[in-house]
Design a protein around this motif. Structure first.
Motif, PDB file in Angstrom:
ATOM      1  N   ASN A 295       0.831  -1.197   0.000  1.00 38.70           N
ATOM      2  CA  ASN A 295       0.000   0.000   0.000  1.00 38.70           C
ATOM      3  C   ASN A 295       0.868   1.252   0.000  1.00 38.70           C
ATOM      4  OD1 ASN A 295       0.638  -1.090   2.676  1.00 38.70           O
ATOM      5  ND2 ASN A 295      -0.288   0.822   3.425  1.00 38.70           N
ATOM      6  N   VAL A 296       0.402   2.279  -0.703  1.00 32.53           N
ATOM      7  CA  VAL A 296       1.147   3.541  -0.800  1.00 32.53           C
ATOM      8  C   VAL A 296       1.047   4.295   0.519  1.00 32.53           C
ATOM      9  CG1 VAL A 296       1.327   5.758  -1.982  1.00 32.53           C
ATOM     10  CG2 VAL A 296       0.774   3.689  -3.275  1.00 32.53           C
ATOM     11  N   ILE A 297       2.192   4.760   1.010  1.00 31.96           N
ATOM     12  CA  ILE A 297       2.253   5.524   2.258  1.00 31.96           C
ATOM     13  C   ILE A 297       2.515   6.992   1.919  1.00 31.96           C
ATOM     14  CG2 ILE A 297       3.462   5.840   4.447  1.00 31.96           C
ATOM     15  CD1 ILE A 297       4.210   2.913   4.353  1.00 31.96           C
ATOM     16  N   GLU A 298       1.653   7.852   2.393  1.00 31.17           N
ATOM     17  CA  GLU A 298       1.795   9.280   2.143  1.00 31.17           C
ATOM     18  C   GLU A 298       3.056   9.823   2.823  1.00 31.17           C
ATOM     19  OE1 GLU A 298       0.053  11.835   0.515  1.00 31.17           O
ATOM     20  OE2 GLU A 298      -0.792  10.123  -0.570  1.00 31.17           O
ATOM     21  N   PRO A 299       3.755  10.774   2.184  1.00 27.79           N
ATOM     22  CA  PRO A 299       4.907  11.398   2.845  1.00 27.79           C
ATOM     23  C   PRO A 299       4.473  12.117   4.116  1.00 27.79           C
ATOM     24  CG  PRO A 299       4.828  11.953   0.506  1.00 27.79           C
ATOM     25  CD  PRO A 299       3.522  11.298   0.831  1.00 27.79           C
ATOM     26  N   PRO A 300       5.399  12.342   5.038  1.00 27.13           N
ATOM     27  CA  PRO A 300       5.051  13.069   6.267  1.00 27.13           C
ATOM     28  C   PRO A 300       4.563  14.483   5.958  1.00 27.13           C
ATOM     29  CG  PRO A 300       7.222  12.046   6.429  1.00 27.13           C
ATOM     30  CD  PRO A 300       6.799  11.932   5.001  1.00 27.13           C
ATOM     31  N   ALA A 301       3.911  15.094   6.906  1.00 27.53           N
ATOM     32  CA  ALA A 301       3.472  16.481   6.758  1.00 27.53           C
ATOM     33  C   ALA A 301       4.680  17.408   6.742  1.00 27.53           C
ATOM     34  CB  ALA A 301       2.530  16.861   7.888  1.00 27.53           C
ATOM     35  N   LEU A 302       4.544  18.540   6.075  1.00 28.45           N
ATOM     36  CA  LEU A 302       5.627  19.514   6.021  1.00 28.45           C
ATOM     37  C   LEU A 302       5.852  20.134   7.399  1.00 28.45           C
ATOM     38  CD1 LEU A 302       4.708  21.367   2.705  1.00 28.45           C
ATOM     39  CD2 LEU A 302       6.654  19.836   3.065  1.00 28.45           C
ATOM     40  N   PRO A 303       7.090  20.502   7.713  1.00 26.04           N
ATOM     41  CA  PRO A 303       7.329  21.223   8.971  1.00 26.04           C
ATOM     42  C   PRO A 303       6.562  22.544   8.969  1.00 26.04           C
ATOM     43  CG  PRO A 303       9.398  20.459   7.996  1.00 26.04           C
ATOM     44  CD  PRO A 303       8.345  20.248   6.964  1.00 26.04           C
ATOM     45  N   PRO A 304       6.272  23.096  10.127  1.00 26.21           N
ATOM     46  CA  PRO A 304       5.570  24.383  10.197  1.00 26.21           C
ATOM     47  C   PRO A 304       6.334  25.483   9.464  1.00 26.21           C
ATOM     48  CG  PRO A 304       5.664  23.348  12.358  1.00 26.21           C
ATOM     49  CD  PRO A 304       6.544  22.545  11.459  1.00 26.21           C
ATOM     50  N   PHE A 305       5.619  26.493   8.996  1.00 32.32           N
ATOM     51  CA  PHE A 305       6.229  27.594   8.247  1.00 32.32           C
ATOM     52  C   PHE A 305       7.358  28.241   9.043  1.00 32.32           C
ATOM     53  CE2 PHE A 305       6.650  32.098   7.294  1.00 32.32           C
ATOM     54  CZ  PHE A 305       6.815  32.085   5.915  1.00 32.32           C
ATOM     55  N   THR A 352      22.607  15.503   0.223  1.00 33.69           N
ATOM     56  CA  THR A 352      21.280  16.060  -0.041  1.00 33.69           C
ATOM     57  C   THR A 352      20.424  16.133   1.226  1.00 33.69           C
ATOM     58  OG1 THR A 352      20.287  13.894  -0.553  1.00 33.69           O
ATOM     59  CG2 THR A 352      21.337  15.088  -2.365  1.00 33.69           C
ATOM     60  N   GLU A 353      20.924  15.596   2.332  1.00 36.22           N
ATOM     61  CA  GLU A 353      20.113  15.523   3.548  1.00 36.22           C
ATOM     62  C   GLU A 353      19.691  16.904   4.040  1.00 36.22           C
ATOM     63  OE1 GLU A 353      20.312  13.736   8.130  1.00 36.22           O
ATOM     64  OE2 GLU A 353      21.873  13.224   6.659  1.00 36.22           O
ATOM     65  N   ALA A 354      20.604  17.873   3.953  1.00 40.91           N
ATOM     66  CA  ALA A 354      20.299  19.205   4.484  1.00 40.91           C
ATOM     67  C   ALA A 354      19.217  19.907   3.686  1.00 40.91           C
ATOM     68  CB  ALA A 354      21.558  20.061   4.510  1.00 40.91           C
ATOM     69  N   VAL A 355      19.061  19.568   2.420  1.00 43.06           N
ATOM     70  CA  VAL A 355      18.093  20.274   1.576  1.00 43.06           C
ATOM     71  C   VAL A 355      16.805  19.476   1.386  1.00 43.06           C
ATOM     72  CG1 VAL A 355      19.836  21.616   0.358  1.00 43.06           C
ATOM     73  CG2 VAL A 355      19.196  19.369  -0.519  1.00 43.06           C
ATOM     74  N   SER A 356      16.617  18.450   2.175  1.00 41.93           N
ATOM     75  CA  SER A 356      15.348  17.735   2.146  1.00 41.93           C
ATOM     76  C   SER A 356      14.229  18.688   2.533  1.00 41.93           C
ATOM     77  CB  SER A 356      15.381  16.556   3.126  1.00 41.93           C
ATOM     78  OG  SER A 356      14.074  16.075   3.388  1.00 41.93           O
ATOM     79  N   VAL A 357      13.076  18.518   1.917  1.00 41.98           N
ATOM     80  CA  VAL A 357      11.940  19.388   2.195  1.00 41.98           C
ATOM     81  C   VAL A 357      11.494  19.261   3.651  1.00 41.98           C
ATOM     82  CG1 VAL A 357      10.180  17.698   1.531  1.00 41.98           C
ATOM     83  CG2 VAL A 357       9.703  20.152   1.291  1.00 41.98           C
ATOM     84  N   PHE A 358      11.882  18.182   4.314  1.00 40.40           N
ATOM     85  CA  PHE A 358      11.487  17.972   5.707  1.00 40.40           C
ATOM     86  C   PHE A 358      12.559  18.416   6.702  1.00 40.40           C
ATOM     87  CE2 PHE A 358       9.434  14.548   3.195  1.00 40.40           C
ATOM     88  CZ  PHE A 358       8.122  14.985   3.327  1.00 40.40           C
ATOM     89  N   ASN A 359      13.738  18.790   6.216  1.00 43.88           N
ATOM     90  CA  ASN A 359      14.816  19.162   7.129  1.00 43.88           C
ATOM     91  C   ASN A 359      14.722  20.633   7.530  1.00 43.88           C
ATOM     92  OD1 ASN A 359      17.446  18.849   8.511  1.00 43.88           O
ATOM     93  ND2 ASN A 359      18.096  20.316   6.958  1.00 43.88           N
TER      94      ASN A 359
END
Length: 524
Positions: A295-305, A352-359
């Protein structure tokens, strides 16, 4: 009276493949950006009160890091891993229009209709690919030393081929050799040029030179520029190239006989150009992950603004200003700052870890400036006729060979101006709060931003703020820039109006310093 166009061309970067490229300062228009601000919140100057720069440059050493001397052997010292992409540039021409009498005795500069496509303010001409990028890995004794010290064995190789590319390679080598020579001032052997002697005799002093390479890489980890280690000795391989084997392995043709391969530390391949995209879009493009039953797992939610904004402002933007400040303090100006010339690397093995959308962890981020092919010393700026022409549009009369505080300050101001547009685009893109990934947001490319600020809003920052505020996707961003008495807007304005400030303060005897911006409450 007739309408005439007057132009001066400048080089600006074009990322041809995989977002590699450099950007050179856009200029030649007296109708750019904002009116001179009347506030002065930051310490804008540094240096002693003398217009004579000879002592300033004399204190900056030549290349003692041996990057212009050291030659690595392909196969013994390093091996190629893969072909990454190409790098090119484009010629950007900014046009100034004026009315002129038939006898050419009287000339009046005018603004054409910004919506008249027959009278563009800016045009571009692409060069195509001039530099090829390869990823490689150190092996043999050098690879073992790096591995034992926990250093990255990966490196980047840039292939420069053709007259123009070779000129870029020479400039880049000179500039990086100069700035790297400031790193190890405490090392006596380094100071006395022993590293250069050892690198010249690398074949007989291999172990010592490899130790020096490891020391340089260790130091480069904490400095905000992509360092150069040396050159690949292609001459020893002239008779060994098998074009078919090379193509089968890497998918591209082997180097031409006149090519130069320069070797750089590995800082990853991520730049501000790649990072400057709305977080919602970056999240939507992540490859899907699947659970135990497929089953497809949704990515985590984005960090707060607020957390993402803290990372962008106090991590990326502050790091970029620090990087440019260090170049200027080494007596150099970049002259080609753009979204693809600032790398966002990581302290971890995964660059690329530092530029992850979740970092949002600033501790693992390393901001590094690169692509110094158009760089040079302040004192050499007036050797360029284009530089003198751009200065004239701001009321500065420089002659070829002039070397004083005014010429140095205008050189620094051009870097600041270019960096301002990079930071503006980063903010408008990475901190845009889109309702969904398919939302069509306003254009934020450099030409559009230049046109908005310089032509549509006639350099009025308040009008531009109103334009940004009118878009719901930038509501949070406007609030961020408004904090502390609009500290964020003032940082942007200081950068973008640097050339105007250099003109207004042309009689000062103190050098400009971009480092003063780091005192802004925007970074508090």
């Amino acid at each position: 009276m007739r309408l005439t166009a007057f132009t001066a061309a400048v080089i600006q970067a074009l990322p041809a493949v995989h977002s590699f490229g450099v950007h050179r300062n856009s200029a030649f228009s007296s109708f750019r950006l904002y009116q001179q601000p009347e506030w002065s919140d930051f310490d804008d100057f540094v240096g002693d009160e003398t217009a004579n720069l000879s002592s300033f440059f004399a204190s900056r050493p030549p290349d003692n890091s041996a990057c212009s001397t050291r030659q690595f052997s392909l196969g013994a010292d390093l091996i190629l891993s893969d072909f990454v992409g190409n790098m090119g540039f484009e010629e950007v021409t900014d046009w100034e229009y004026y009315y002129q009498d038939d006898d050419q005795s009287n000339r009046k500069v005018v603004q054409p209709n910004p919506f008249d496509k027959s009278k563009p303010k800016r045009t571009r001409t692409s060069s195509g690919s001039v530099v090829r990028i390869f990823r490689a890995e150190f092996v043999g004794q050098l690879g073992g030393i790096l591995r034992a010290q926990g250093l990255d064995q990966r490196c980047i190789i840039k292939e420069f081929s053709g007259n123009l590319a070779l000129e870029l390679a020479q400039k880049e080598t000179e500039s990086l050799g100069r700035v790297q020579s400031l790193l190890l001032a405490k090392d006596k052997a380094y100071q006395q040029g022993e590293w250069t002697k050892i690198a010249s005799a690398r074949s007989v002093q291999l172990r010592q030179d490899n130790a020096n390479v490891a020391t340089l890489l260790q130091e480069l980890k904490q400095y905000p520029f992509v360092g150069m280690l040396g050159e690949v000795n292609l001459a020893e391989l002239d008779d060994e190239w098998d074009p078919n084997e090379f193509y089968r392995a890497l998918g591209v043709k082997p180097p031409s006989p006149d090519a130069i391969w320069l070797v750089y530390e590995y800082a990853g391949l991520s730049t501000i150009q790649a990072y400057a995209k709305p977080a919602v879009i970056k999240r939507s493009k992540l490859p899907p992950s699947r659970g135990f039953f497929g089953n497809v797992i949704e990515p985590p939610a984005l960090p707060p603004f607020a957390e993402r904004a803290d990372f962008v402002v106090k991590g990326i933007i502050k790091g970029a200003i620090e990087a440019v400040a260090q170049l200027h303090e080494a007596g150099l100006v970049h002259r080609s700052i753009g979204r693809t010339s600032i790398y966002l690397s990581s302290t971890t093995q995964d660059k690329t870890e530092a530029v992850s959308v979740f970092n949002t962890r600033r501790q693992i981020l390393r901001v590094k400036v690169a692509d110094l092919g158009f760089s040079g010393l302040y004192k050499d700026s007036t050797q360029s006729e284009e530089f003198c022409a751009r200065a004239r549009t701001f009321g500065l009369s420089f002659r070829k060979g002039d070397n004083n505080v005014a010429t140095a300050n205008f050189s620094i101001a051009e870097d600041m101006h270019a960096l301002g547009f990079v930071i503006l685009a980063l903010l408008l893109n990475s901190l845009a709060e889109l309702p969904n990934p398919n939302f069509q947001m306003p254009n934020t490319d450099e030409d559009t931003l230049q046109r908005l600020l310089g032509e549509i809003f006639e350099k009025d920052m308040d009008q531009f703020r109103e334009y940004v505020e009118a878009e719901d996707i930038w509501t949070d961003l406007v609030q961020l820039l408004d904090e502390n008495d609009r500290a964020g807007w003032k940082v942007l304005e200081t950068l973008m109006l640097a050339r105007e400030k250099a003109s207004k303060n042309k009689d000062t005897q103190q050098l400009f310093s971009i480092r003063g911006l780091l005192n802004s409450p925007f970074f508090a």
